[in-house]
Design a protein around this motif. Structure first.
Motif, PDB file in Angstrom:
ATOM      1  N   ALA A   1     -14.549  -1.162  -3.262  1.00  0.00           N
ATOM      2  CA  ALA A   1     -15.898  -1.743  -3.390  1.00  0.00           C
ATOM      3  C   ALA A   1     -16.316  -2.542  -2.171  1.00  0.00           C
ATOM      4  CB  ALA A   1     -16.049  -2.592  -4.642  1.00  0.00           C
ATOM      5  N   ASP A   2     -15.398  -2.787  -1.225  1.00  0.00           N
ATOM      6  CA  ASP A   2     -15.825  -3.424   0.030  1.00  0.00           C
ATOM      7  C   ASP A   2     -16.758  -2.482   0.780  1.00  0.00           C
ATOM      8  OD1 ASP A   2     -14.372  -5.667  -0.485  1.00  0.00           O
ATOM      9  OD2 ASP A   2     -12.728  -5.214   0.895  1.00  0.00           O
ATOM     10  N   ARG A   3     -17.796  -3.056   1.365  1.00  0.00           N
ATOM     11  CA  ARG A   3     -18.813  -2.242   2.037  1.00  0.00           C
ATOM     12  C   ARG A   3     -19.095  -2.836   3.416  1.00  0.00           C
ATOM     13  NH1 ARG A   3     -22.819   1.208  -0.229  1.00  0.00           N
ATOM     14  NH2 ARG A   3     -22.117   0.529  -2.296  1.00  0.00           N
ATOM     15  N   PHE A   4     -19.279  -1.955   4.412  1.00  0.00           N
ATOM     16  CA  PHE A   4     -19.521  -2.390   5.790  1.00  0.00           C
ATOM     17  C   PHE A   4     -20.690  -1.587   6.376  1.00  0.00           C
ATOM     18  CE2 PHE A   4     -15.050  -2.727   4.751  1.00  0.00           C
ATOM     19  CZ  PHE A   4     -14.713  -4.012   5.157  1.00  0.00           C
ATOM     20  N   ALA A   5     -21.423  -2.246   7.272  1.00  0.00           N
ATOM     21  CA  ALA A   5     -22.497  -1.559   8.002  1.00  0.00           C
ATOM     22  C   ALA A   5     -21.958  -1.090   9.342  1.00  0.00           C
ATOM     23  CB  ALA A   5     -23.682  -2.501   8.201  1.00  0.00           C
ATOM     24  N   ALA A   6     -22.317   0.138   9.712  1.00  0.00           N
ATOM     25  CA  ALA A   6     -21.887   0.702  11.001  1.00  0.00           C
ATOM     26  C   ALA A   6     -23.090   1.081  11.835  1.00  0.00           C
ATOM     27  CB  ALA A   6     -20.993   1.923  10.780  1.00  0.00           C
ATOM     28  N   GLY A   7     -24.163   0.323  11.697  1.00  0.00           N
ATOM     29  CA  GLY A   7     -25.390   0.618  12.408  1.00  0.00           C
ATOM     30  C   GLY A   7     -26.494   0.941  11.425  1.00  0.00           C
ATOM     31  N   PRO A   8     -27.753   0.958  11.867  1.00  0.00           N
ATOM     32  CA  PRO A   8     -28.866   1.262  10.971  1.00  0.00           C
ATOM     33  C   PRO A   8     -28.695   2.621  10.298  1.00  0.00           C
ATOM     34  CG  PRO A   8     -29.665   0.425  13.077  1.00  0.00           C
ATOM     35  CD  PRO A   8     -28.197   0.653  13.242  1.00  0.00           C
ATOM     36  N   GLY A   9     -28.769   2.613   8.970  1.00  0.00           N
ATOM     37  CA  GLY A   9     -28.666   3.870   8.237  1.00  0.00           C
ATOM     38  C   GLY A   9     -27.261   4.382   8.049  1.00  0.00           C
ATOM     39  N   ALA A  10     -26.232   3.616   8.419  1.00  0.00           N
ATOM     40  CA  ALA A  10     -24.844   4.063   8.289  1.00  0.00           C
ATOM     41  C   ALA A  10     -24.042   2.972   7.598  1.00  0.00           C
ATOM     42  CB  ALA A  10     -24.241   4.398   9.645  1.00  0.00           C
ATOM     43  N   THR A  11     -23.439   3.298   6.466  1.00  0.00           N
ATOM     44  CA  THR A  11     -22.596   2.341   5.749  1.00  0.00           C
ATOM     45  C   THR A  11     -21.251   2.990   5.426  1.00  0.00           C
ATOM     46  OG1 THR A  11     -23.470   3.000   3.590  1.00  0.00           O
ATOM     47  CG2 THR A  11     -24.565   1.163   4.700  1.00  0.00           C
ATOM     48  N   ILE A  12     -20.252   2.138   5.240  1.00  0.00           N
ATOM     49  CA  ILE A  12     -18.898   2.580   4.910  1.00  0.00           C
ATOM     50  C   ILE A  12     -18.450   1.812   3.684  1.00  0.00           C
ATOM     51  CG2 ILE A  12     -16.514   2.720   5.718  1.00  0.00           C
ATOM     52  CD1 ILE A  12     -17.693   2.688   8.594  1.00  0.00           C
ATOM     53  N   GLU A  13     -18.087   2.549   2.638  1.00  0.00           N
ATOM     54  CA  GLU A  13     -17.625   1.925   1.404  1.00  0.00           C
ATOM     55  C   GLU A  13     -16.181   2.333   1.139  1.00  0.00           C
ATOM     56  OE1 GLU A  13     -18.684   1.625  -3.390  1.00  0.00           O
ATOM     57  OE2 GLU A  13     -19.782   3.020  -2.079  1.00  0.00           O
ATOM     58  N   VAL A  14     -15.342   1.354   0.823  1.00  0.00           N
ATOM     59  CA  VAL A  14     -13.940   1.617   0.495  1.00  0.00           C
ATOM     60  C   VAL A  14     -13.849   1.950  -0.993  1.00  0.00           C
ATOM     61  CG1 VAL A  14     -11.610   0.664   0.425  1.00  0.00           C
ATOM     62  CG2 VAL A  14     -13.137   0.095   2.326  1.00  0.00           C
ATOM     63  N   LEU A  15     -13.217   3.085  -1.299  1.00  0.00           N
ATOM     64  CA  LEU A  15     -13.098   3.523  -2.683  1.00  0.00           C
ATOM     65  C   LEU A  15     -11.678   3.376  -3.235  1.00  0.00           C
ATOM     66  CD1 LEU A  15     -15.211   6.808  -2.658  1.00  0.00           C
ATOM     67  CD2 LEU A  15     -15.968   4.463  -3.082  1.00  0.00           C
ATOM     68  N   ALA A  16     -10.687   3.375  -2.384  1.00  0.00           N
ATOM     69  CA  ALA A  16      -9.284   3.311  -2.816  1.00  0.00           C
ATOM     70  C   ALA A  16      -8.501   2.678  -1.677  1.00  0.00           C
ATOM     71  CB  ALA A  16      -8.763   4.724  -3.149  1.00  0.00           C
ATOM     72  N   PRO A  17      -7.288   2.175  -1.929  1.00  0.00           N
ATOM     73  CA  PRO A  17      -6.398   2.514  -3.043  1.00  0.00           C
ATOM     74  C   PRO A  17      -6.485   1.515  -4.188  1.00  0.00           C
ATOM     75  CG  PRO A  17      -5.169   1.336  -1.398  1.00  0.00           C
ATOM     76  CD  PRO A  17      -6.570   1.453  -0.861  1.00  0.00           C
ATOM     77  N   GLU A  18      -5.982   1.970  -5.306  1.00  0.00           N
ATOM     78  CA  GLU A  18      -5.855   1.125  -6.484  1.00  0.00           C
ATOM     79  C   GLU A  18      -4.466   0.485  -6.506  1.00  0.00           C
ATOM     80  OE1 GLU A  18      -7.666   0.135  -8.979  1.00  0.00           O
ATOM     81  OE2 GLU A  18      -9.515   1.203  -8.479  1.00  0.00           O
ATOM     82  N   VAL A  19      -4.367  -0.697  -7.040  1.00  0.00           N
ATOM     83  CA  VAL A  19      -3.056  -1.313  -7.233  1.00  0.00           C
ATOM     84  C   VAL A  19      -2.267  -0.455  -8.228  1.00  0.00           C
ATOM     85  CG1 VAL A  19      -1.850  -3.350  -8.062  1.00  0.00           C
ATOM     86  CG2 VAL A  19      -3.963  -3.601  -6.754  1.00  0.00           C
ATOM     87  N   GLY A  20      -1.024  -0.162  -7.903  1.00  0.00           N
ATOM     88  CA  GLY A  20      -0.187   0.650  -8.772  1.00  0.00           C
ATOM     89  C   GLY A  20       0.120   2.020  -8.219  1.00  0.00           C
ATOM     90  N   ALA A  21      -0.514   2.377  -7.092  1.00  0.00           N
ATOM     91  CA  ALA A  21      -0.200   3.660  -6.467  1.00  0.00           C
ATOM     92  C   ALA A  21       1.266   3.665  -6.040  1.00  0.00           C
ATOM     93  CB  ALA A  21      -1.106   3.892  -5.268  1.00  0.00           C
ATOM     94  N   ARG A  22       1.956   4.772  -6.276  1.00  0.00           N
ATOM     95  CA  ARG A  22       3.392   4.799  -6.053  1.00  0.00           C
ATOM     96  C   ARG A  22       3.776   5.283  -4.663  1.00  0.00           C
ATOM     97  NH1 ARG A  22       5.621   7.253 -11.862  1.00  0.00           N
ATOM     98  NH2 ARG A  22       4.817   5.542 -13.172  1.00  0.00           N
ATOM     99  N   THR A  23       3.262   6.424  -4.243  1.00  0.00           N
ATOM    100  CA  THR A  23       3.676   6.997  -2.958  1.00  0.00           C
ATOM    101  C   THR A  23       2.827   6.435  -1.824  1.00  0.00           C
ATOM    102  OG1 THR A  23       2.145   8.866  -3.063  1.00  0.00           O
ATOM    103  CG2 THR A  23       4.289   9.132  -4.145  1.00  0.00           C
ATOM    104  N   ALA A  24       3.363   6.534  -0.586  1.00  0.00           N
ATOM    105  CA  ALA A  24       2.652   6.015   0.586  1.00  0.00           C
ATOM    106  C   ALA A  24       1.321   6.735   0.777  1.00  0.00           C
ATOM    107  CB  ALA A  24       3.528   6.158   1.828  1.00  0.00           C
TER     108      ALA A  24
END
Length: 578
Positions: A421-444
């Motif tokens: 849910a963290d969100r970042f701006a990378a310039g006008p009209g460009a955004t980056i949203e983090v979707l994962a990882p979730e706590v509990g993921a097992r493998t790297a």
């Protein structure tokens, strides 16, 4: 080298000679590996990691052509051969017949790079006038050399090296004479004073003025000829290139000449070769000090922002085998997702960033600790220091990650932990949203960061190396908001990925698939390709198309494969592939 040398006797002889030259040029310089590498680079084009630390200073001062064998080196070698052969009593025609084969052999010894071959062809065409008793017209020789090279390989026309070589030589032919006359006139004593009345000091001044004026004219012509292409191709303007080259070129010529003496005497005496090598050490140390000192001067070069020359946004998905890296460029910012291995970053990513005029990253995102994704981070930190480093909250046993974190702590450089849910701006009209990882993921791989890019009206989902477990969690948490026009898939080390349910949730129109690991057994490759085909998306398989570049320009996104020229254009609901 041995494998390559088996292609022909000439190649085998060239590679054997190169190996012997490297050994001879290193005699007596065992305790100075960096300078030894610089001498080898200037003389026969051999470069390694020791000399790479100097490359940026040479590039910033406009003297990078001295750092590896180029047309200038072949020209200097031809001049040295001419100075050696002519006193032997050979006619001009006989001298040419001796020099031309040696030029091509030197080009082979130095690795048969396109610049050295181009220069050998150009000099051979010019020398051909001697053999045919025809006047040597520089413009005709240049045009004939270009015709021969393009007849052999038409793709040379689109090479930056070809364009720079011929543009610079043409500029020297056209601009050097008037510039030399201009500078020489202003460096002479009183023009109204007859030459017969010159004092000894005035005679010396006049002679020095002619030499300096001639050198300054050629340097200025070469700089003016290279500047437009340097700005367009590399977004760099070396403002002190003229004085830097006036000092550096004679030093490089001296290194080349002394190294040739070392090689000649090395045939009979290792001691004499060592003496000449130490002379080269002194010249190379002086050259390095001059170049680094010039690069350190304020205003010695200017990095030009590429924004005005680029489309609003561009995403490059590099082809790094089982590793991965993606570069997002907007007109204001540059974000790099992973770095590949150290070699990947040095050979692929850093040159691509340099060609794009990116002197610094706005953000470096490290998805997980896999060496194929993050081992190049230390080199990235040193070459293009990012303004921020974003990492996953997970820790793992990755040695690459531990070394990077130790370096960050040593440099007191903070890193930022990002969460879904963290969100970042990378310039006008460009955004980056983090979707994962979730706590509990097992493998790297399932602990990797997953990011969704929104560029204008287009969505791009960067999955890194995640597998079915992460895909299921993303579906549960995001549902239909996962929909993205472009899906970038890595390779999970153990689990399947790109499940039917996940592809149905994302509904991609284009899928970019990383190459499979040829050493991994038990993959579901046929089933994977079947699932991808059933999705209806256009597949860019990097095993066939190499790197994939997506250009975002208003309502249109153009996806292009680097190797096979595969193209898909997305515009509104329309999609055109060819």
């Amino acid at each position: 080298l041995e494998a390559r040398g088996q292609g022909s006797p000439v190649q085998a002889a060239a590679f054997a000679a190169r190996a012997w030259m490297l050994r001879t040029l290193g005699l007596g310089l065992e305790d100075a590996p960096a300078i030894r590498s610089l001498i080898a680079g200037v003389t026969i084009g051999a470069r390694d990691g020791e000399a790479e630390q100097f490359s940026e200073a040479f590039r910033q001062t406009g003297t990078f052509h001295l750092f590896s064998v180029s047309g200038l080196h072949v020209g200097m070698f031809a001049l040295l051969l001419w100075l050696v052969v002519r006193p032997l009593g050979l006619t001009r025609r006989q001298s040419v017949l001796v020099i031309v084969p040696l030029l091509f052999f030197y080009a082979l010894v130095t690795g048969a790079s396109p610049p050295s071959i181009r220069a050998a062809v150009m000099i051979t065409v010019a020398f051909g006038a001697f053999l045919l008793d025809r006047p040597n017209a520089p413009a005709n020789s240049l045009a004939a050399a270009a015709l021969l090279l393009l007849g052999w390989d038409t793709n040379q026309l689109f090479s930056a090296g070809f364009q720079l070589s011929f543009f610079i030589v043409a500029s020297i032919f056209l601009l050097a004479p008037p510039l030399q006359a201009y500078f020489t006139t202003r460096l002479q004593p009183d023009p109204f004073l007859p030459r017969k009345l010159y004092s000894r000091w005035q005679n010396a001044t006049a002679e020095a003025g002619r030499e300096v004026g001639a050198t300054l004219g050629v340097s200025a012509a070469a700089w003016l000829g290279s500047l437009p292409l340097t700005v367009v191709l590399f977004h760099l303007a070396p403002l002190l290139a003229i004085p830097a080259n006036m000092l550096a070129v004679p030093l490089a010529f001296g290194i080349l000449a002394v190294s040739m003496l070392s090689l000649l005497t090395g045939l009979a005496s290792a001691w004499l070769a060592t003496v000449f090598n130490n002379t080269s050490w002194g010249l190379a140390s002086l050259l390095l000090a001059m170049v680094q000192g010039t690069a350190a001067l304020p205003g010695s070069y200017v990095h030009l922002p590429p924004g005005c020359m680029q489309p609003p946004a561009r995403l490059t998905v590099f082809d790094l085998g089982t590793g991965g890296a993606q570069l997002l460029r907007t007109q204001q910012e540059a974000w790099l997702f992973d770095t590949g291995t150290d070699t990947d970053f040095k050979r692929t990513i850093e040159p691509a960033m340099r060609a794009a005029g990116l002197g610094r990253l706005d953000a470096l995102v490290l998805t997980h600790g896999d060496a194929g994704h993050t081992a190049g981070a230390i080199r990235a930190l040193e070459a293009t220091p990012p303004r921020q480093i974003l990492v996953s909250p997970f820790t793992d046993r990755s040695p690459s990650r531990r070394r990077l974190y130790a370096l960050l702590a040593e440099k007191n450089f903070p890193k930022s932990i990002v969460l879904p849910a963290d969100r970042f701006a990378a310039g006008p009209g460009a955004t980056i949203e983090v979707l994962a990882p979730e706590v509990g993921a097992r493998t790297a791989d399932d602990q990797a960061l997953v990011a969704r890019l929104a560029v204008g009206r287009f969505g791009v989902l960067l999955m890194s190396d995640t597998g079915a477990a992460t895909e299921s969690a993303l579906i549960d948490r995001n549902g239909s908001s996962l929909r993205s026009d472009i899906l970038v898939l890595g390779r999970h080390g153990e689990d399947i990925f790109a499940t039917t349910e996940f592809l149905a949730a994302v509904q991609p129109r284009v899928i970019i698939l990383a190459p499979a690991d040829p050493f991994r057994e038990g993959t579901d490759e046929p089933a994977l390709h079947s699932r991808l085909a059933e999705s209806g998306a256009t597949i860019f398989d990097q095993a066939e198309c190499g790197a994939v570049i997506t250009t975002f320009n208003g309502p249109r996104a153009t996806v292009r494969g680097f190797l096979n020229k595969q193209i898909t254009v997305l515009q509104g609901d329309r999609q055109i592939s060819r």
